[in-house]
Motif scaffolding. Structure first.
Motif, short mmCIF file in Angstrom:
data_model
loop_
_atom_site.label_atom_id
_atom_site.label_comp_id
_atom_site.label_asym_id
_atom_site.label_seq_id
_atom_site.Cartn_x
_atom_site.Cartn_y
_atom_site.Cartn_z
N GLY B 30 6.36 9.22 -0.66
CA GLY B 30 6.34 10.55 -0.09
C GLY B 30 5.06 11.33 -0.31
N GLY B 31 4.29 10.96 -1.31
CA GLY B 31 3.13 11.75 -1.66
C GLY B 31 1.81 11.21 -1.17
N TYR B 32 1.78 9.99 -0.71
CA TYR B 32 0.51 9.34 -0.38
C TYR B 32 0.69 8.42 0.82
CZ TYR B 32 -0.28 11.02 -5.04
OH TYR B 32 -0.37 11.84 -6.14
N ASN B 33 -0.40 8.16 1.49
CA ASN B 33 -0.34 7.29 2.68
C ASN B 33 -0.78 5.86 2.39
OD1 ASN B 33 0.69 9.21 4.45
ND2 ASN B 33 -1.34 10.02 4.92
N TYR B 34 -0.57 5.44 1.14
CA TYR B 34 -0.90 4.06 0.78
C TYR B 34 0.36 3.20 0.77
CZ TYR B 34 -5.56 5.63 -0.61
OH TYR B 34 -6.82 6.14 -0.62
N VAL B 35 1.04 3.15 1.92
CA VAL B 35 2.23 2.33 2.07
C VAL B 35 1.86 1.11 2.91
CG1 VAL B 35 4.58 2.14 2.95
CG2 VAL B 35 3.77 4.30 1.92
N ILE B 50 1.15 -4.23 7.90
CA ILE B 50 0.89 -2.80 8.06
C ILE B 50 0.25 -2.30 6.77
CG2 ILE B 50 1.91 -0.47 8.23
CD1 ILE B 50 2.16 -1.86 10.87
N TYR B 51 -0.83 -1.50 6.88
CA TYR B 51 -1.26 -0.78 5.69
C TYR B 51 -1.55 0.69 6.03
CZ TYR B 51 -5.68 -3.24 7.01
OH TYR B 51 -6.73 -3.82 7.66
N GLU B 52 -1.62 1.49 4.99
CA GLU B 52 -1.78 2.95 5.17
C GLU B 52 -0.75 3.50 6.14
OE1 GLU B 52 -5.80 2.37 6.19
OE2 GLU B 52 -6.08 1.60 4.17
N VAL B 53 0.48 3.14 5.90
CA VAL B 53 1.68 3.62 6.60
C VAL B 53 1.85 3.02 8.00
CG1 VAL B 53 2.93 5.62 7.52
CG2 VAL B 53 1.71 5.81 5.34
N SER B 54 0.78 3.07 8.80
CA SER B 54 0.97 2.71 10.21
C SER B 54 -0.18 1.92 10.83
CB SER B 54 1.18 3.99 11.03
OG SER B 54 0.07 4.85 10.89
N ASN B 55 -1.13 1.51 10.03
CA ASN B 55 -2.27 0.76 10.58
C ASN B 55 -2.01 -0.74 10.56
OD1 ASN B 55 -3.79 3.10 10.98
ND2 ASN B 55 -4.59 3.05 8.89
N ARG B 56 -2.30 -1.37 11.71
CA ARG B 56 -2.12 -2.81 11.80
C ARG B 56 -3.44 -3.51 11.60
NH1 ARG B 56 0.82 -1.49 16.07
NH2 ARG B 56 -1.03 -1.73 17.41
N PRO B 57 -3.47 -4.52 10.72
CA PRO B 57 -4.70 -5.31 10.59
C PRO B 57 -5.00 -6.05 11.89
CG PRO B 57 -3.18 -5.73 8.78
CD PRO B 57 -2.43 -4.95 9.80
N TYR B 93 1.16 2.93 -3.40
CA TYR B 93 0.49 3.49 -4.56
C TYR B 93 1.49 4.41 -5.24
CZ TYR B 93 -2.22 6.93 -7.17
OH TYR B 93 -2.67 7.78 -8.14
N THR B 94 1.41 4.50 -6.57
CA THR B 94 2.26 5.42 -7.31
C THR B 94 1.45 6.12 -8.39
OG1 THR B 94 4.16 5.61 -8.80
CG2 THR B 94 3.02 3.50 -8.79
N THR B 95 1.79 7.36 -8.65
CA THR B 95 1.10 8.08 -9.71
C THR B 95 1.55 7.65 -11.10
OG1 THR B 95 2.74 9.84 -9.57
CG2 THR B 95 0.72 10.12 -8.28
N SER B 96 2.60 6.85 -11.16
CA SER B 96 3.00 6.33 -12.46
C SER B 96 1.95 5.34 -12.94
CB SER B 96 4.36 5.64 -12.37
OG SER B 96 4.22 4.33 -11.88
N SER B 97 2.02 4.99 -14.18
CA SER B 97 1.01 4.09 -14.74
C SER B 97 1.06 2.69 -14.12
CB SER B 97 1.20 3.99 -16.26
OG SER B 97 2.53 3.66 -16.57
N THR B 98 2.11 2.42 -13.36
CA THR B 98 2.21 1.11 -12.71
C THR B 98 1.20 0.95 -11.58
OG1 THR B 98 4.57 1.16 -13.20
CG2 THR B 98 3.84 -0.49 -11.64
N LEU B 99 0.78 2.01 -10.98
CA LEU B 99 -0.26 2.08 -9.92
C LEU B 99 0.20 1.54 -8.57
CD1 LEU B 99 -3.20 3.03 -9.52
CD2 LEU B 99 -3.86 0.64 -9.75
N VAL B 100 0.75 0.33 -8.53
CA VAL B 100 1.23 -0.26 -7.28
C VAL B 100 2.65 -0.74 -7.50
CG1 VAL B 100 0.95 -2.10 -5.56
CG2 VAL B 100 -1.07 -1.01 -6.57
N VAL B 101 3.58 -0.31 -6.64
CA VAL B 101 4.97 -0.74 -6.75
C VAL B 101 5.40 -1.40 -5.45
CG1 VAL B 101 5.68 0.89 -8.50
CG2 VAL B 101 5.71 1.59 -6.12
N PHE B 102 6.27 -2.39 -5.58
CA PHE B 102 6.82 -3.09 -4.44
C PHE B 102 8.30 -2.77 -4.29
CE2 PHE B 102 3.53 -5.95 -2.97
CZ PHE B 102 2.69 -6.11 -4.06
N GLY B 103 8.79 -2.90 -3.07
CA GLY B 103 10.22 -2.88 -2.84
C GLY B 103 10.81 -4.23 -3.20
#
Lengths: 120, 111
Positions: B30-35, B50-57, B93-103
């Motif tokens: 919800g806070g960042y566009n690094y999905v 997909i990176y940055e929410v909606s960009n296709r490589p 991306y996450t502001t937690s110390s984990t930095l990158v989280v996956f589903g």
């Protein structure tokens, strides 16, 4: 186009150190972030950490200080070490990066992965 | 338990559209566009679609699209094809110390 290739032992004994290397070819190791990600059998992906080409690192705290990632720009390689391994560290280990943007947050290029089993 | 929540499975028939959700918090999705979204076929490495929410490589078909609303990101696959059957993972991306989280991943079955 950058390509990545993991290498290292497929079998590690409990309490020992897992060591893997990722070789970078087809492009420069400079200016990018280089990451390790793992996937236990039948489970999801877990980010382990990254090293920037300068040597700066960031690790997943869930690995409780057992992880070290380093880079050797002269060899175009970066490495992963996980100490005091247990069966829970059994996984496919991937190295990964993105070169279309300098960011550690997503991964457009992946190695093929290497299965590491922790067992005596 | 994964930091981002995805449905365990979805299914659809060839030609149909499906949507996979990825729910996080304001500290990540919800806070960042690094999905990002990754497709993984059995025995293969993940592939970013997909990176940055909606960009296709480059090279990814425009049948794949991404979006975000609040703390939930979504991957939509239109015109389902048999080769789309795979596991799909979101990350952020996450502001937690984990930095990158996956589903936890979603298994897509093409009926």
């Amino acid at each position: 186009q950058v390509q990545l290739q993991e290498s290292g032992p497929e079998l590690v004994k409990p309490s020992e150190t897992l060591s893997l290397t990722c070789s970078v070819s087809g492009g420069s190791i400079n200016n990018y972030y280089w990451s390790w990600i793992r996937q236990p059998p039948g489970k999801g992906l877990e980010w382990i950490g990254y090293v920037y080409y300068s040597g700066r690192t960031n690790y997943n705290p869930s690995l409780k200080g057992r992880v070290t990632i380093s880079v050797d720009t002269s060899k175009s390689q970066f490495s992963l070490k996980v100490t005091s391994v247990t069966a829970a560290d059994t996984a496919v280990y991937y190295c990964a990066t993105r070169t279309t943007l300098i960011t550690p947050y997503d991964f457009e290029i992946w190695g093929q992965g290497t299965m590491v089993t922790v067992s005596s | 338990q994964s930091a981002l929540t995805q449905p365990a499975s979805v299914s659809g028939s060839p030609g149909q559209s499906i949507t996979i959700s990825c729910t996080g918090t304001s500290s990540d999705v919800g806070g960042y566009n690094y999905v990002s979204w990754y497709q993984q076929h059995p025995g293969k490495a993940p592939k970013v679609i997909i990176y940055e929410v909606s960009n296709r490589p480059s090279g990814v078909f425009n049948r794949f699209s991404g979006s975000k609303s609040g703390n939930t990101a979504s991957l939509t696959i239109s015109g389902l094809q048999a080769e789309d059957e795979a596991d799909y993972y979101c990350s952020s991306y996450t502001t937690s110390s984990t930095l990158v989280v996956f589903g936890g991943g979603t298994k897509l079955t093409v009926l």
